[in-house]
Design a protein around this motif. Structure first.
Motif, PDB file in Angstrom:
ATOM      1  N   ALA A   1     -29.509  -4.800 -56.311  1.00 42.16           N
ATOM      2  CA  ALA A   1     -29.561  -3.297 -56.162  1.00 42.16           C
ATOM      3  C   ALA A   1     -29.322  -2.644 -57.844  1.00 42.16           C
ATOM      4  N   THR A   2     -29.695  -1.646 -58.231  1.00 45.48           N
ATOM      5  CA  THR A   2     -29.526  -1.119 -59.548  1.00 45.48           C
ATOM      6  C   THR A   2     -28.475   0.107 -59.148  1.00 45.48           C
ATOM      7  N   PRO A   3     -27.718   0.433 -60.395  1.00 46.06           N
ATOM      8  CA  PRO A   3     -26.802   1.506 -60.081  1.00 46.06           C
ATOM      9  C   PRO A   3     -27.590   2.799 -59.566  1.00 46.06           C
ATOM     10  N   GLU A   4     -28.765   3.086 -60.039  1.00 44.16           N
ATOM     11  CA  GLU A   4     -29.578   4.211 -59.490  1.00 44.16           C
ATOM     12  C   GLU A   4     -29.926   4.130 -57.983  1.00 44.16           C
ATOM     13  N   GLN A   5     -30.149   2.758 -57.548  1.00 41.24           N
ATOM     14  CA  GLN A   5     -30.453   2.376 -56.181  1.00 41.24           C
ATOM     15  C   GLN A   5     -29.144   2.660 -55.254  1.00 41.24           C
ATOM     16  N   ILE A   6     -28.102   2.231 -55.840  1.00 47.89           N
ATOM     17  CA  ILE A   6     -26.820   2.163 -54.970  1.00 47.89           C
ATOM     18  C   ILE A   6     -26.416   3.475 -54.704  1.00 47.89           C
ATOM     19  N   GLU A   7     -26.632   4.122 -55.891  1.00 46.64           N
ATOM     20  CA  GLU A   7     -26.262   5.936 -55.902  1.00 46.64           C
ATOM     21  C   GLU A   7     -27.233   6.536 -54.808  1.00 46.64           C
ATOM     22  N   GLU A   8     -28.399   6.414 -54.965  1.00 53.27           N
ATOM     23  CA  GLU A   8     -29.342   7.115 -53.954  1.00 53.27           C
ATOM     24  C   GLU A   8     -28.833   6.643 -52.420  1.00 53.27           C
ATOM     25  N   ILE A   9     -28.433   5.356 -52.050  1.00 52.25           N
ATOM     26  CA  ILE A   9     -28.134   4.874 -50.915  1.00 52.25           C
ATOM     27  C   ILE A   9     -26.959   5.697 -50.545  1.00 52.25           C
ATOM     28  N   ALA A  10     -25.853   5.845 -51.290  1.00 52.23           N
ATOM     29  CA  ALA A  10     -24.661   6.476 -51.136  1.00 52.23           C
ATOM     30  C   ALA A  10     -24.835   7.729 -50.872  1.00 52.23           C
ATOM     31  N   ASN A  11     -25.921   8.613 -51.570  1.00 49.18           N
ATOM     32  CA  ASN A  11     -26.125  10.068 -51.505  1.00 49.18           C
ATOM     33  C   ASN A  11     -26.809  10.034 -50.155  1.00 49.18           C
ATOM     34  N   SER A  12     -27.353   9.060 -49.636  1.00 52.22           N
ATOM     35  CA  SER A  12     -27.990   9.288 -48.336  1.00 52.22           C
ATOM     36  C   SER A  12     -27.027   9.119 -47.032  1.00 52.22           C
ATOM     37  N   ASP A  13     -25.852   9.049 -47.372  1.00 51.55           N
ATOM     38  CA  ASP A  13     -24.639   8.896 -46.422  1.00 51.55           C
ATOM     39  C   ASP A  13     -24.687   7.532 -45.980  1.00 51.55           C
ATOM     40  N   TYR A  14     -24.917   6.462 -46.458  1.00 53.52           N
ATOM     41  CA  TYR A  14     -25.016   4.980 -46.293  1.00 53.52           C
ATOM     42  C   TYR A  14     -23.888   4.424 -46.961  1.00 53.52           C
ATOM     43  N   THR A  15     -23.360   3.192 -46.595  1.00 56.67           N
ATOM     44  CA  THR A  15     -22.261   2.329 -47.375  1.00 56.67           C
ATOM     45  C   THR A  15     -23.083   1.095 -47.276  1.00 56.67           C
ATOM     46  N   LEU A  16     -23.264   0.436 -48.537  1.00 57.63           N
ATOM     47  CA  LEU A  16     -23.851  -0.921 -48.224  1.00 57.63           C
ATOM     48  C   LEU A  16     -22.701  -1.891 -47.923  1.00 57.63           C
ATOM     49  N   VAL A  17     -23.021  -2.667 -47.063  1.00 56.32           N
ATOM     50  CA  VAL A  17     -22.086  -3.898 -46.500  1.00 56.32           C
ATOM     51  C   VAL A  17     -22.531  -5.071 -47.299  1.00 56.32           C
ATOM     52  N   SER A  18     -21.325  -5.565 -47.972  1.00 57.66           N
ATOM     53  CA  SER A  18     -21.733  -7.010 -48.699  1.00 57.66           C
ATOM     54  C   SER A  18     -21.683  -7.828 -48.012  1.00 57.66           C
ATOM     55  N   SER A  19     -23.283  -8.396 -48.156  1.00 57.43           N
ATOM     56  CA  SER A  19     -23.401  -9.509 -47.259  1.00 57.43           C
ATOM     57  C   SER A  19     -24.508 -10.594 -47.961  1.00 57.43           C
ATOM     58  N   ILE A  20     -24.191 -11.729 -48.155  1.00 53.38           N
ATOM     59  CA  ILE A  20     -24.895 -12.503 -48.798  1.00 53.38           C
ATOM     60  C   ILE A  20     -26.405 -13.083 -48.073  1.00 53.38           C
ATOM     61  N   LYS A  21     -26.315 -13.093 -47.024  1.00 50.25           N
ATOM     62  CA  LYS A  21     -27.152 -13.496 -46.103  1.00 50.25           C
ATOM     63  C   LYS A  21     -28.687 -12.895 -46.259  1.00 50.25           C
ATOM     64  N   PRO A  22     -28.436 -11.535 -46.172  1.00 50.57           N
ATOM     65  CA  PRO A  22     -29.906 -10.918 -46.252  1.00 50.57           C
ATOM     66  C   PRO A  22     -30.594 -11.319 -47.776  1.00 50.57           C
ATOM     67  N   ILE A  23     -29.711 -11.283 -48.503  1.00 54.26           N
ATOM     68  CA  ILE A  23     -30.328 -11.548 -49.915  1.00 54.26           C
ATOM     69  C   ILE A  23     -31.053 -12.925 -49.915  1.00 54.26           C
ATOM     70  N   GLU A  24     -30.066 -14.045 -49.125  1.00 51.25           N
ATOM     71  CA  GLU A  24     -30.780 -15.322 -49.095  1.00 51.25           C
ATOM     72  C   GLU A  24     -32.030 -15.423 -48.317  1.00 51.25           C
ATOM     73  N   LEU A  25     -32.015 -14.343 -47.530  1.00 51.37           N
ATOM     74  CA  LEU A  25     -33.400 -14.529 -46.458  1.00 51.37           C
ATOM     75  C   LEU A  25     -34.483 -13.643 -47.504  1.00 51.37           C
ATOM     76  N   ALA A  26     -34.120 -12.780 -48.146  1.00 52.84           N
ATOM     77  CA  ALA A  26     -35.137 -12.215 -49.102  1.00 52.84           C
ATOM     78  C   ALA A  26     -35.783 -12.908 -50.044  1.00 52.84           C
ATOM     79  N   MET A  27     -35.042 -13.909 -50.578  1.00 55.17           N
ATOM     80  CA  MET A  27     -35.291 -15.007 -51.616  1.00 55.17           C
ATOM     81  C   MET A  27     -36.072 -15.906 -51.095  1.00 55.17           C
ATOM     82  N   ARG A  28     -36.213 -16.327 -49.760  1.00 57.65           N
ATOM     83  CA  ARG A  28     -37.310 -17.134 -49.172  1.00 57.65           C
ATOM     84  C   ARG A  28     -38.721 -16.820 -49.674  1.00 57.65           C
TER      85      ARG A  28
END
Length: 128
Positions: free
Chosen positions: A12-39
């Motif tokens: 995620a870019t800094p702009e994407q992280i900022e938009e997510i935070a401004n939408s009242d969400y916090t990103l939970v650190s998890s490697i598994k979804p990223i591994e799935l997305a890379m398949r």
């Protein structure tokens, strides 16, 4: 704050992280979804496997949203609306997550390093 996960081949870019935070969400650190997305999804069974594993992560971690970039073969699994002419009725349950895909503009020239500018996230469905 509501919990979200990142699902994309790219960080995620800094702009994407900022938009997510401004939408009242916090990103939970998890490697598994990223591994799935890379398949590399080459069969329907592979797509379904990724969808089911992502659903499991959503339920196990009580995730309310998934942000990132969804491969085209996953889109039918994200659809959560009943079409009635030009009107859409969105259906949502308590078990699952709203999915937002990145709208990126200014793509790179063919053959060059991929570059983009994040415009915004667009709601593409619900996975639960």
């Amino acid at each position: 704050m509501k919990k979200a996960i990142w699902f994309s081949r790219h960080k995620a870019t800094p702009e994407q992280i900022e938009e997510i935070a401004n939408s009242d969400y916090t990103l939970v650190s998890s490697i598994k979804p990223i591994e799935l997305a890379m398949r590399n999804l080459t069969t329907d069974d592979e797509v379904l496997d990724v969808v089911n594993k992502l659903k499991t992560i959503i339920r196990q971690q009580d995730i309310q949203a998934v942000f990132g970039v969804f491969p085209v073969p996953m889109i039918p699994y994200l659809i959560d609306k009943l079409e009635s002419g030009h009107n859409s009725i969105y259906v949502q349950s308590d078990l699952g997550a709203t999915c937002y895909s990145a709208w990126n503009v200014m793509r790179s020239v063919e053959g060059e390093k991929p570059t983009f500018r994040h415009k915004k996230f667009v709601r593409v469905g619900y996975l639960g």
